[in-house]
Design a protein around this motif. Structure first.
Motif, short mmCIF file in Angstrom:
data_model
loop_
_atom_site.label_atom_id
_atom_site.label_comp_id
_atom_site.label_asym_id
_atom_site.label_seq_id
_atom_site.Cartn_x
_atom_site.Cartn_y
_atom_site.Cartn_z
N VAL A 260 -8.91 -4.66 0.03
CA VAL A 260 -7.83 -4.26 -0.88
C VAL A 260 -6.77 -3.47 -0.13
O VAL A 260 -5.57 -3.71 -0.28
N LEU A 261 -7.20 -2.53 0.69
CA LEU A 261 -6.26 -1.63 1.36
C LEU A 261 -5.82 -2.15 2.72
O LEU A 261 -4.66 -2.03 3.09
N ALA A 262 -6.75 -2.67 3.48
CA ALA A 262 -6.46 -3.10 4.86
C ALA A 262 -6.75 -4.59 5.01
O ALA A 262 -7.65 -5.12 4.37
N SER A 263 -6.02 -5.23 5.89
CA SER A 263 -6.18 -6.66 6.06
C SER A 263 -7.36 -7.03 6.96
O SER A 263 -7.73 -8.20 7.04
N LYS A 264 -7.95 -6.03 7.64
CA LYS A 264 -9.11 -6.28 8.50
C LYS A 264 -9.86 -4.97 8.66
O LYS A 264 -9.31 -3.88 8.44
N ARG B 161 0.70 -9.49 -7.46
CA ARG B 161 0.56 -9.69 -6.02
C ARG B 161 -0.88 -10.05 -5.68
O ARG B 161 -1.82 -9.42 -6.17
N LYS B 162 -1.04 -11.04 -4.81
CA LYS B 162 -2.38 -11.43 -4.38
C LYS B 162 -3.00 -10.38 -3.47
O LYS B 162 -4.22 -10.17 -3.47
N THR B 163 -2.17 -9.76 -2.66
CA THR B 163 -2.63 -8.70 -1.77
C THR B 163 -1.69 -7.52 -1.85
O THR B 163 -0.50 -7.68 -2.13
N LEU B 164 -2.24 -6.33 -1.61
CA LEU B 164 -1.44 -5.11 -1.59
C LEU B 164 -1.36 -4.63 -0.15
O LEU B 164 -2.39 -4.27 0.44
N ARG B 165 -0.18 -4.64 0.41
CA ARG B 165 -0.02 -4.23 1.79
C ARG B 165 0.99 -3.09 1.90
O ARG B 165 2.09 -3.17 1.34
N MET B 166 0.59 -2.07 2.62
CA MET B 166 1.43 -0.89 2.75
C MET B 166 2.80 -1.23 3.32
O MET B 166 3.81 -0.66 2.89
N GLU B 167 2.88 -2.11 4.27
CA GLU B 167 4.16 -2.42 4.91
C GLU B 167 5.18 -2.93 3.90
O GLU B 167 6.36 -2.55 3.93
N HIS B 168 4.76 -3.77 2.97
CA HIS B 168 5.69 -4.29 1.96
C HIS B 168 6.12 -3.17 1.00
O HIS B 168 7.30 -3.07 0.64
N PHE B 169 5.17 -2.35 0.61
CA PHE B 169 5.47 -1.22 -0.25
C PHE B 169 6.41 -0.24 0.45
O PHE B 169 7.37 0.27 -0.15
N TYR B 170 6.15 0.02 1.70
CA TYR B 170 6.95 0.96 2.50
C TYR B 170 8.40 0.51 2.58
O TYR B 170 9.32 1.32 2.45
#
Length: 520
Positions: free
Chosen positions: A419-423, A146-155
């Motif tokens: 890494v953790l947050a998009s902004k 994954r290029k980015t790790l986003r909590m919403e997708h993991f959730y």
């Protein structure tokens, strides 16, 4: 052959993997109160007392089950005051050649335990921590490629896998995955707040309080009154009270803040959950049952489940995936020292003064106070991430590095570069004013944008965007504030920068000022 089974202070669970095949007739469970673990961070005295008291009660519960427990107290004159030293001493006492343990929640201990085979001459078996809902290997598999790790997708993946708040057709309850937009109400004056259960210390806890008061008298925070649960049964009672009295309105007001009311509708059970006194899956299922029985609305239950099934599991996954390099990241090159008011509360900024006072008393603040008050200021002021992380790790009773470091270095400070947050979660005083009553009696004017009486959050916010433009200009989620910044005149931007310099060099920031408003 005797097997030594080590249990740490945040692993107080009867179903701990290290105890899964315990032979009560032959094995020995070791728990040790050691100076190294009580002092590696500037721990709140209430946090130290909670961990030691919970450890002693857990040891007593094991003994009641017929388990042989070797318990080393802090004041044992032979205490080596390190975990390795106590494992070595216990192995010698019990003639044990093998030690079984559950992987710790902090990389420094995981690294240390990995050396014990050679250093202590013991067979060391380190098992996965099965108390979490997503194992480290499973998270790594999800993150791979994954290029980015986003909590919403993991959730969403975790919702599908667990079945929590899912319909029979495979879609989420309510037709949406996330009800966060409905969980941002300001607390009205006439909203009645629930009582929070308090637990009187028994003789065991009183002995711990006396010990901590004597040995850690100069540590941060107030030790008394002490009313935390230190047993599984009391922790469950605390959660029962939340479910009955607070969960129905938790969703609406989970982002609200009110002076003198640190708990509001929050469960405040993260201390118990992170120490092992409560089970994450059981809490989520209990909350879901309240929704299905019609006793709690979906926005409240989904918000609660998201914090545990989504965010808690996600930050742990990121921590183990990124360590140890993650702990050194400083993407915005922030270097300013942590101001004294993070310890004393002596500042004219009422939001910070009230929050720090709550933390000093309770070793607790809820997530918006952490992120949008103390964290937001640290971000805007360019505070050194190492100092900020040490503070967060020490002052909160629920803080262990696996959960603290990503939330602080990543979410609050954007020091991980996204890494953790998009902004960056940067905000002016308007956000704090909208979500709290802090600004009402503050020495600063939240409506004023610049000048000596203006809320420092206001000009620090724009100054943050100015100073960090090279690193943030291409972030699509900051396009609008940068357009607003560009619409300002050069003189406006110069005034903002001058106000920021004045405040950041002021006596208030240096710590030699006493707040003059009666709130610092």
């Amino acid at each position: 052959m005797t097997t030594l089974r080590l249990v740490l202070g945040d692993q107080l669970s009867p179903d701990l993997s290290a105890l899964s095949d315990l032979d009560a007739a032959r094995d020995v469970v070791l728990l040790a109160e050691v100076e190294a673990e009580a002092t590696y961070a500037p721990h709140h005295r209430k946090k130290i007392a909670f961990v030691f008291a919970a450890m002693r009660h857990f040891a007593a519960e094991l003994r009641e089950r017929g388990v042989t427990v070797d318990y080393v107290t802090l004041d044992d004159p032979h205490n080596s005051h390190s975990l390795g030293g106590e494992v070595a001493r216990a192995a010698k006492r019990h003639k044990a050649r093998r030690v079984v343990l559950t992987e710790p929640g902090e990389w420094r201990l995981w690294h240390e335990f990995g050396r014990w085979h050679e250093e202590l001459g013991l067979q060391v078996e380190m098992r996965a921590d099965t108390r979490f809902l997503c194992g480290r290997a499973e998270f790594a598999d999800w993150a791979d490629g994954r290029k980015t790790l986003r909590m919403e997708h993991f959730y969403r993946r975790m919702r599908k896998r667990s079945g929590l708040l899912m319909r029979d057709d495979g879609k989420p309850e309510g037709g949406r995955w996330n009800f966060d937009a409905e969980n941002r109400k300001r607390l009205a004056e006439d909203v009645e707040l629930p009582d929070r259960p308090r637990f009187a210390p028994d003789a065991t806890t009183r002995a711990v309080l006396a010990l901590v008061g004597e040995r850690f008298g100069d540590a941060f925070g107030e030790l008394e009154p002490f009313d935390l649960a230190v047993t599984r049964s009391d922790a469950e009672a605390a959660f029962d009270a939340f479910v009955a009295d607070a969960l129905p309105r938790f969703g609406d007001y989970q982002d609200a803040m009110k002076a003198g009311e640190p708990y509001l509708f929050h469960a405040a059970v993260s201390t118990y959950l992170n120490a092992g006194l409560l089970d994450a899956g059981a809490l989520c299922r209990r909350a879901e049952a309240e929704y299905r029985a019609g006793r709690a609305p979906l926005n409240a239950v989904e918000g609660f489940v998201r914090q545990i099934l989504g965010w808690r599991e996600f930050v742990r996954g990121v921590y183990w995936l990124q360590m140890p390099e993650y702990s050194r990241r400083n993407a915005l090159s922030a270097t300013r020292p942590l101001p004294d008011f993070y310890w004393t509360g002596e500042t004219r900024m009422r939001c910070i003064a009230e929050t720090v006072r709550d933390i000093r008393r309770n070793a607790y603040a809820h997530h918006i106070q952490r992120l949008m008050v103390t964290g937001n200021f640290a971000l805007l002021a360019g505070l050194d991430p190492d100092e900020v992380c040490d503070w967060y790790l020490g002052v909160f009773s629920d803080a262990y590095e696996w959960v603290e470091l990503p939330n602080t270095r990543g979410m609050a400070l954007f020091a991980d570069g996204g890494v953790l947050a998009s902004k960056p979660y940067a905000a002016s005083g308007a956000y704090i004013d909208r979500m709290s009553d802090y600004c009402r009696d503050c020495a600063y004017d939240v409506k004023a944008k610049t000048g000596k009486t203006a809320c420092p959050f206001n000009y620090l916010y724009w100054n943050f965007l100015i100073e960090n433009r090279p690193a943030l200009d291409r972030n699509p989620r900051l396009a609008m504030p940068y357009r607003v910044l560009d619409s300002m005149s050069a003189r406006q931007r110069e005034t903002i920068a001058a106000d920021a310099r004045r405040f950041l060099c002021s006596t208030e920031m240096r710590g030699d000022a006493v707040a003059a408003s009666g709130t610092g």
